[in-house]
Design a protein around this motif. Structure first.
Motif, PDB file in Angstrom:
ATOM      1  N   PRO A  95       3.189 -10.173  -2.349  1.00  0.00           N
ATOM      2  CA  PRO A  95       3.586  -8.791  -2.633  1.00  0.00           C
ATOM      3  C   PRO A  95       2.708  -7.766  -1.904  1.00  0.00           C
ATOM      4  N   PHE A  96       1.451  -8.091  -1.710  1.00  0.00           N
ATOM      5  CA  PHE A  96       0.564  -7.187  -0.982  1.00  0.00           C
ATOM      6  C   PHE A  96       1.040  -7.012   0.452  1.00  0.00           C
ATOM      7  N   SER A  97       1.410  -8.098   1.089  1.00  0.00           N
ATOM      8  CA  SER A  97       1.910  -8.043   2.456  1.00  0.00           C
ATOM      9  C   SER A  97       3.183  -7.204   2.531  1.00  0.00           C
ATOM     10  N   THR A  98       4.073  -7.393   1.594  1.00  0.00           N
ATOM     11  CA  THR A  98       5.320  -6.616   1.565  1.00  0.00           C
ATOM     12  C   THR A  98       5.038  -5.134   1.374  1.00  0.00           C
ATOM     13  N   LEU A  99       4.153  -4.801   0.461  1.00  0.00           N
ATOM     14  CA  LEU A  99       3.829  -3.394   0.221  1.00  0.00           C
ATOM     15  C   LEU A  99       3.200  -2.754   1.454  1.00  0.00           C
ATOM     16  N   ARG A 100       2.331  -3.483   2.136  1.00  0.00           N
ATOM     17  CA  ARG A 100       1.740  -2.927   3.364  1.00  0.00           C
ATOM     18  C   ARG A 100       2.805  -2.699   4.426  1.00  0.00           C
ATOM     19  N   GLU A 101       3.792  -3.579   4.506  1.00  0.00           N
ATOM     20  CA  GLU A 101       4.894  -3.389   5.458  1.00  0.00           C
ATOM     21  C   GLU A 101       5.732  -2.165   5.108  1.00  0.00           C
ATOM     22  N   LEU A 102       5.856  -1.870   3.817  1.00  0.00           N
ATOM     23  CA  LEU A 102       6.645  -0.724   3.365  1.00  0.00           C
ATOM     24  C   LEU A 102       5.895   0.603   3.506  1.00  0.00           C
ATOM     25  N   ARG A 103       4.580   0.539   3.599  1.00  0.00           N
ATOM     26  CA  ARG A 103       3.771   1.760   3.665  1.00  0.00           C
ATOM     27  C   ARG A 103       3.974   2.461   5.006  1.00  0.00           C
ATOM     28  N   ARG A 104       4.208   3.771   4.942  1.00  0.00           N
ATOM     29  CA  ARG A 104       4.379   4.631   6.117  1.00  0.00           C
ATOM     30  C   ARG A 104       3.405   5.798   6.007  1.00  0.00           C
ATOM     31  N   PRO A 105       3.089   6.435   7.112  1.00  0.00           N
ATOM     32  CA  PRO A 105       2.192   7.602   7.052  1.00  0.00           C
ATOM     33  C   PRO A 105       2.791   8.736   6.205  1.00  0.00           C
ATOM     34  N   VAL A 106       1.922   9.425   5.519  1.00  0.00           N
ATOM     35  CA  VAL A 106       2.302  10.613   4.745  1.00  0.00           C
ATOM     36  C   VAL A 106       1.271  11.707   4.990  1.00  0.00           C
ATOM     37  N   THR A 107       1.635  12.915   4.656  1.00  0.00           N
ATOM     38  CA  THR A 107       0.675  14.021   4.755  1.00  0.00           C
ATOM     39  C   THR A 107      -0.091  14.129   3.444  1.00  0.00           C
ATOM     40  N   GLN A 108      -1.305  14.589   3.558  1.00  0.00           N
ATOM     41  CA  GLN A 108      -2.105  14.822   2.354  1.00  0.00           C
ATOM     42  C   GLN A 108      -2.509  16.291   2.281  1.00  0.00           C
ATOM     43  N   ASP A 109      -1.645  17.152   2.815  1.00  0.00           N
ATOM     44  CA  ASP A 109      -1.941  18.584   2.822  1.00  0.00           C
ATOM     45  C   ASP A 109      -2.192  19.139   1.426  1.00  0.00           C
ATOM     46  N   THR A 110      -1.554  18.545   0.444  1.00  0.00           N
ATOM     47  CA  THR A 110      -1.664  19.059  -0.921  1.00  0.00           C
ATOM     48  C   THR A 110      -2.725  18.339  -1.737  1.00  0.00           C
ATOM     49  N   ALA A 111      -3.600  17.601  -1.088  1.00  0.00           N
ATOM     50  CA  ALA A 111      -4.616  16.851  -1.837  1.00  0.00           C
ATOM     51  C   ALA A 111      -5.450  17.783  -2.699  1.00  0.00           C
ATOM     52  N   GLN A 112      -5.748  17.310  -3.861  1.00  0.00           N
ATOM     53  CA  GLN A 112      -6.589  18.035  -4.808  1.00  0.00           C
ATOM     54  C   GLN A 112      -7.194  17.017  -5.769  1.00  0.00           C
ATOM     55  N   LEU A 113      -8.004  17.450  -6.669  1.00  0.00           N
ATOM     56  CA  LEU A 113      -8.604  16.566  -7.663  1.00  0.00           C
ATOM     57  C   LEU A 113      -7.519  16.147  -8.662  1.00  0.00           C
ATOM     58  N   VAL A 114      -7.289  14.833  -8.761  1.00  0.00           N
ATOM     59  CA  VAL A 114      -6.292  14.309  -9.695  1.00  0.00           C
ATOM     60  C   VAL A 114      -6.910  13.221 -10.559  1.00  0.00           C
ATOM     61  N   HIS A 115      -6.281  12.977 -11.702  1.00  0.00           N
ATOM     62  CA  HIS A 115      -6.662  11.876 -12.586  1.00  0.00           C
ATOM     63  C   HIS A 115      -5.875  10.656 -12.129  1.00  0.00           C
ATOM     64  N   GLY A 116      -6.559   9.620 -11.724  1.00  0.00           N
ATOM     65  CA  GLY A 116      -5.902   8.443 -11.194  1.00  0.00           C
ATOM     66  C   GLY A 116      -5.634   7.355 -12.211  1.00  0.00           C
ATOM     67  N   MET A 166       4.530   7.414  -2.100  1.00  0.00           N
ATOM     68  CA  MET A 166       3.512   7.537  -3.151  1.00  0.00           C
ATOM     69  C   MET A 166       3.594   6.348  -4.096  1.00  0.00           C
ATOM     70  N   LEU A 167       4.823   5.907  -4.381  1.00  0.00           N
ATOM     71  CA  LEU A 167       4.997   4.749  -5.258  1.00  0.00           C
ATOM     72  C   LEU A 167       4.493   3.479  -4.582  1.00  0.00           C
ATOM     73  N   VAL A 168       4.730   3.329  -3.297  1.00  0.00           N
ATOM     74  CA  VAL A 168       4.179   2.180  -2.556  1.00  0.00           C
ATOM     75  C   VAL A 168       2.661   2.180  -2.681  1.00  0.00           C
ATOM     76  N   ARG A 169       2.047   3.322  -2.458  1.00  0.00           N
ATOM     77  CA  ARG A 169       0.585   3.414  -2.546  1.00  0.00           C
ATOM     78  C   ARG A 169       0.074   3.143  -3.961  1.00  0.00           C
ATOM     79  N   ALA A 170       0.812   3.605  -4.953  1.00  0.00           N
ATOM     80  CA  ALA A 170       0.412   3.356  -6.343  1.00  0.00           C
ATOM     81  C   ALA A 170       0.457   1.863  -6.659  1.00  0.00           C
ATOM     82  N   LEU A 171       1.473   1.181  -6.179  1.00  0.00           N
ATOM     83  CA  LEU A 171       1.565  -0.265  -6.408  1.00  0.00           C
ATOM     84  C   LEU A 171       0.462  -1.014  -5.661  1.00  0.00           C
ATOM     85  N   ILE A 172       0.159  -0.580  -4.444  1.00  0.00           N
ATOM     86  CA  ILE A 172      -0.963  -1.185  -3.715  1.00  0.00           C
ATOM     87  C   ILE A 172      -2.264  -0.952  -4.488  1.00  0.00           C
TER      88      ILE A 172
END
Length: 151
Positions: free
Chosen positions: A26-47, A108-114
């Protein structure tokens, strides 16, 4: 290094690691699904909101055990949804509905699963094993991501 720090960095493509054998597919599949995204809106979040909000009658919800990350707010939301998919049988139509609010929701969901997968792998240690059924839970969640990407 702390497992969640490693998981965050791997989710965002800032670090590479090997995961335990049980979660390698599943890790390999998720990495294949991951694409670049912008983080322009990055801020302090509760993870780690799942399980860290207390509810009581006649009181406002209380957020506890703050786990700070500097990421887009929708990533924190995606972690909660990923947790729902993995452990609380969240219906996939709710995931699709949530995804309509943000153009990068599937990523974002791909990254959350990773993030979750790597954290579990790191906790298991190099010779560790996944919990019973865990690879299957990730496979089901990945299928939801694929459906979301097609819609």
């Amino acid at each position: 290094m702390h497992p969640w720090v490693v998981a965050d960095r791997v989710a965002w493509g800032e670090q590479d690691i090997d995961v335990i054998d049980d979660l390698a597919a599943p890790f390999s599949t998720l990495r294949e699904l991951r694409r670049p995204v912008t983080q322009d809106t990055a801020q302090l979040v509760h993870g780690e909101l799942t399980g860290n909000v207390l509810f009581a009658p006649d009181y406002v919800p209380a957020v506890i055990d703050f786990s700070p990350y500097w990421r887009p707010p929708v990533f924190a939301e995606a972690i909660v949804v990923a947790d729902g998919l993995l452990w609380f049988d969240l219906p996939s139509d709710l995931v699709t509905a949530a995804g309509r609010s943000h153009p990068e929701w599937p990523q974002m969901l791909v990254r959350a699963l990773i993030f979750r997968l790597v954290a579990h792998s790191e906790h298991a240690g190099p010779a560790g094993r996944a919990h019973s059924g865990e690879p299957d839970r990730y496979a089901r969640a990945i299928e939801v991501v694929r459906q979301l990407a097609r819609s």
